[in-house]
Each structure stands twice: as C-alpha cells, then as structure tokens.
Design a protein around this motif. Structure first.
Motif, PDB file in Angstrom:
ATOM      1  N   PRO A   4       0.834  -1.218   0.000  1.00  0.00           N
ATOM      2  CA  PRO A   4       0.000   0.000   0.000  1.00  0.00           C
ATOM      3  C   PRO A   4       0.859   1.254   0.000  1.00  0.00           C
ATOM      4  N   ARG A   5       0.263   2.368  -0.340  1.00  0.00           N
ATOM      5  CA  ARG A   5       1.005   3.625  -0.330  1.00  0.00           C
ATOM      6  C   ARG A   5       1.409   3.976   1.105  1.00  0.00           C
ATOM      7  N   GLY A   6       2.506   4.686   1.238  1.00  0.00           N
ATOM      8  CA  GLY A   6       2.975   5.055   2.567  1.00  0.00           C
ATOM      9  C   GLY A   6       4.027   6.129   2.471  1.00  0.00           C
ATOM     10  N   TRP A   7       4.328   6.743   3.609  1.00  0.00           N
ATOM     11  CA  TRP A   7       5.304   7.847   3.602  1.00  0.00           C
ATOM     12  C   TRP A   7       6.699   7.356   3.251  1.00  0.00           C
ATOM     13  N   LYS A   8       6.957   6.095   3.525  1.00  0.00           N
ATOM     14  CA  LYS A   8       8.285   5.550   3.260  1.00  0.00           C
ATOM     15  C   LYS A   8       8.393   4.948   1.863  1.00  0.00           C
ATOM     16  N   THR A   9       7.328   4.295   1.419  1.00  0.00           N
ATOM     17  CA  THR A   9       7.378   3.596   0.132  1.00  0.00           C
ATOM     18  C   THR A   9       6.790   4.390  -1.015  1.00  0.00           C
ATOM     19  N   GLY A  10       6.068   5.500  -0.703  1.00  0.00           N
ATOM     20  CA  GLY A  10       5.469   6.301  -1.769  1.00  0.00           C
ATOM     21  C   GLY A  10       4.174   5.691  -2.277  1.00  0.00           C
TER      22      GLY A  10
END
Length: 498
Positions: A295-301
């Motif tokens: 899922p999207r996330g601050w670390k993975t984009g």
C-alpha cells in the motif's frame, strides 16, 4: 403455421401476455420428466420451466393449482372463467415400498421407537399399512419423486428425529501404531498448501465447473472440453481446463466488494479428454495476484502492483518446496508449449525441465483475458503443473544432518559483455556448471547497458561463491576455476570485461 411454444420448456411471443390481451388460456399440465429432459437437451434450451418439470412436479396439485391461479387472475385482472377442459390424466399410481423399521438403527445408527417412526412418516404425507410393524408397506406421496427405496425412508425418519442424535462411532482399527496412508501425491499437495499459505497467499476453493465461455477462453487447442448436457446452472456447465478462470471470477467478486487486493491460490484438478475418451485429470496449483502488493505510505510512496517477477518468484519458491530441481530449470518465452494466449506475450514465460517438460507458467495476464472476465486491473498469475514435477530420487524419511564446512568460502566477481537478448539465468546456470565441485552459488548483482557498452550488448556482473573442501584453494586452483567460468560464459557469447 408457426411454433407457438415448446410445451414445458419455453414459451413464445404468441403465448405471452400484452396490454391488449383480453382472452387467456390457462394450461395446468403434468409433463413427462423424461421427455422434457430429452427435448431440452436436443434443442439446447435451459429454462426454469424445464428444470422444474424435468425433476417432476406433484400430479395431485393440478386441480389445486388451477383453482389458485384462476382466482388470482379474476382478483387482479377481472374476467369470467370458463368451464374446465381436461385432456389425459396425470400419474396416479403411488409407489409402495416394503419397509423394516429395524433399518433405521442398522443404516441410520439411531434407535427410534417404531411408533415414533410411523408418526414421522405419516406427518410427512406417507401412508403406512395396517401390518406395521411386522410386515409394513409404506405408500409414498405422488410428489415425492426422490423416494426410491427403504434407505430413503430411513433418511426421512432420521432427519426429522434429529441428526444430532446420531452417535459418533469410531471406525475399527488394528492395534499398534497406524501405518501412514497418505500417497506421495497427497503429501506433495499438503506441503505445497502449507508453503503457499506461508508465502502470504490465501487458499480459495472454487467450483470445478465453469461457464462455457470462461472454459473456452482457457481451453487448450488440442483438448476438447467436458461440457455437461444437463448442468445445475448455465454458469456451471463446463469442467475447468485451468484453475485460473475460477480464481479470476473470485478476484472480480472481491474487487466488486471493495477489496484492495487478492492473493489467492488453489490446488485442484484440471479436466481433459484422454485419447481413449475417458477423463484425464491433472493436479495443478493456480495462483492469482491482483491489486496492491504494497500500500502507499510515507516511506514507500505510491502503492505498488504485482508484476511478472513476483509471479516468477512465487513459482520458483513453490517448485522448490515441491522438490523440483529449480537449479536446472529453464526460463523459456512464449511458444507452442506455453504460457498460452491468455498471458501477455512480453511479460510471461514458462519454467521447464528441458525444452519440452513444462513445470509452470507465469506472468501477467493478457488484456483480452482481463476484458473477458471484466477485470479492470493488471493481474499476475501462476500455474504449477504438479503431474509434471519429477519424483524425488532416493528420498529418505528424514534429512541428513547439516555439517557446516570447516573452511571459509571464497567469492570472486566477474563482469561479462553478453548479447542483449541473453537471459541472466542462462549465464548463471552455465557458470554454475563450470565446476560443480567447487562452485556452490552464483548470483547476478549488476546489470548495465549504456556508455562504454557496445550496442546490442549489456554488462552482467556475477558473484561466484567457491567452497574449498579439505584444504584451502591455492592461487593456481583459483586461476583454473576462473578460466572455467570465463569459458562457460564464452559459450553463450560472453566476453570478460577488462
């Protein structure tokens, strides 16, 4: 002259009702189930009427049905009914079955009082003769076409008396430790089921039957489908030639209900016609990967979707768990043996043991396949053909004990200029076979194409792990191994970079 309707199967335009209809002919009929089934199959028509009459209706309900429907028409639409006209007569001979009340204990495993058995049967509409319980005959209602013999009467008694009253009785077994009964195929499937679940996949159990259009989409050119003449439903008409259609239908259902992704697997059988006309059932493992891999996330984009490499990794992992010699497998692109037109030709391949033995197919599904199943997102899929996996040779009950090497391993790096079309896996296998005694592992750690690399070529950098045996390697031995590695790469058109 024209066809008005097909009685008991399908109505026609002239037998329908419109806004201008003033006269209605109400037909209440009993149709012979055998004739209805034969006509429906011959004409290829499936309808609710055919299913109902093919399974048999209650001949005693004709008059009651006529009164009921006539009353509804008069109440809702008005009008005046005529006199009833009768033609022929429905079956009136009831089936009589000789029944021994003791069968309930012998077959059903529950002791029910003889008087209670009689009361149950009479409440269900059966007529019990005066000779109960010594020489009883039970007359079945005309509507009960499913009652064939005394065992069916036992089932009626037991289900009303209560299935929860049937005691659980263990089967007899011999003394001592039971011998293992699982076949090698069952052990293989159990191990794969655990390995797939441990990989983060969710097991699905889909129908062995498919809509005919879905089965035809995944049909193999030289394999005829098994199509049922009298299916339960038109959506369950053809036996599956692949596990992927059922998983795709399940994936579509999950997406329609808002699921962000599906990671489904299933172990089952594919069904084909053998040369002798009998069924050819082939054990298979199917996998569908849809939606978000991460899922999207601050670390993975942004959220990431599955791709063909995810499918390949799963295929290799599960083949390894199945005992397949994964180090010897060849990755081969689309040809007559697979992966098939259902897959994207540029993002799919097969894993083979030799050029003709296909163990698995994997990759992204073709856009035409996604459109046929009404799927709006890319989907990666895998099919492992379990019947093609060779049996393990000299498989022992337990693994031998692990003995770590006494000497430290040595690593050497090589960079080769190779043709652009050469698969990295081919280079890895070739180098690994250069010296099987010394080389224990080979892996690619860099791929480069651009400045300094000739056009039509690429640079592949590999790390080769060497494991000494009883003594450490000498410089001359390391040089000899390096020469074998370079020679192995040269056979594939590789050239050592300076």
């Amino acid at each position: 002259a024209q066809v008005h309707d097909v009685a008991g199967i399908m109505g026609g335009e002239d037998s329908g009702v419109s806004e201008t209809t003033t006269d209605v002919l109400l037909e209440i009929a009993y149709f012979d189930p055998v004739r209805i089934g034969a006509t429906g199959r011959k004409l290829g028509l499936a309808s609710d009427a055919r299913i109902r009459f093919e399974r048999g209706v209650d001949p005693d309900f004709l008059d009651d049905g006529l009164d009921l429907l006539t009353g509804l028409i008069v109440e809702l639409a008005g009008g005046t009914p005529t006199e009833t006209v009768r033609a022929g007569s429905p079956p009136s001979a009831a089936k009589v079955i000789a029944f021994d009340p003791g069968l309930t204990l012998r077959l059903g495993g529950v002791d029910v009082d003889e008087g209670e058995q009689r009361r149950i049967l009479e409440r269900l509409g059966f007529t019990v003769s005066a000779g109960w319980p010594k020489n009883p005959n039970v007359t079945c209602p005309l509507r009960r076409h499913d009652i064939e013999g005394a065992a069916d009467l036992v089932e009626e008694v037991v289900r009303i008396h209560g299935l929860d009253t049937v005691a659980s009785v263990p089967l007899p077994r011999t003394e001592g430790v039971a011998r293992p009964t699982a076949t090698p195929q069952q052990k293989l499937e159990r191990g794969l089921r655990r390995a797939a679940a441990a990989s983060g996949l969710n097991e699905a159990i889909t129908w062995s039957f498919l809509p005919e259009w879905a089965a035809e989409h995944f049909a193999i050119d030289d394999q005829a489908l098994w199509v049922l003449a009298n299916p339960i439903s038109e959506d369950l008409k053809a036996m599956r030639p692949s596990l992927l259609p059922g998983l795709l239908i399940a994936t579509k259902r999950n997406a329609d209900r808002g699921a962000p992704g599906s990671r489904l697997f299933e172990i089952g059988r594919r069904y084909f016609r053998a040369q002798d006309g009998l069924s050819d059932e082939r054990p298979t493992l199917g996998i569908v990967l849809a939606g978000e891999k991460t899922p999207r996330g601050w670390k993975t984009g942004k959220a990431q979707s599955f791709d063909a490499f995810d499918a390949k990794a799963l295929a290799l992992e599960l083949l390894e768990a199945a005992g397949a010699p994964t180090a010897n497998l060849m990755v081969m692109g689309p040809d007559s043996l697979g992966p098939g037109p259902q897959f994207h030709p540029g993002q799919s391949a097969t894993l083979r043991l030799g050029p003709k033995t296909v163990l698995a197919r994997f990759g992204m599904l073709h856009p035409a396949t996604l459109k046929a199943f009404d799927v709006d997102e890319p989907i990666a899929a895998v099919e492992l053909f379990l019947d093609a996996i060779p049996a393990r040779k000299n498989a022992a009950f337990a693994r031998p004990g692990f003995t770590p090497p006494a000497l430290q391993a040595v690593t050497r790096d090589f960079a080769f200029l190779v043709p652009e079309a050469l698969a990295a896996g081919d280079l890895v296998r070739s180098v690994q076979g250069a010296d099987k005694a010394a080389i224990t592992a080979v892996r690619v750690f860099d791929v480069f194409a651009g400045t300094g690399v000739p056009e039509g070529h690429k640079s592949l950098a590999i790390e080769v792990t060497l494991q000494p045996g009883e003594a450490s390697f000498k410089d001359a031995e390391l040089k000899a191994i390096a020469e074998k590695v370079v020679a192995a790469a040269a056979k594939l058109g590789g050239e050592l970079r300076g």
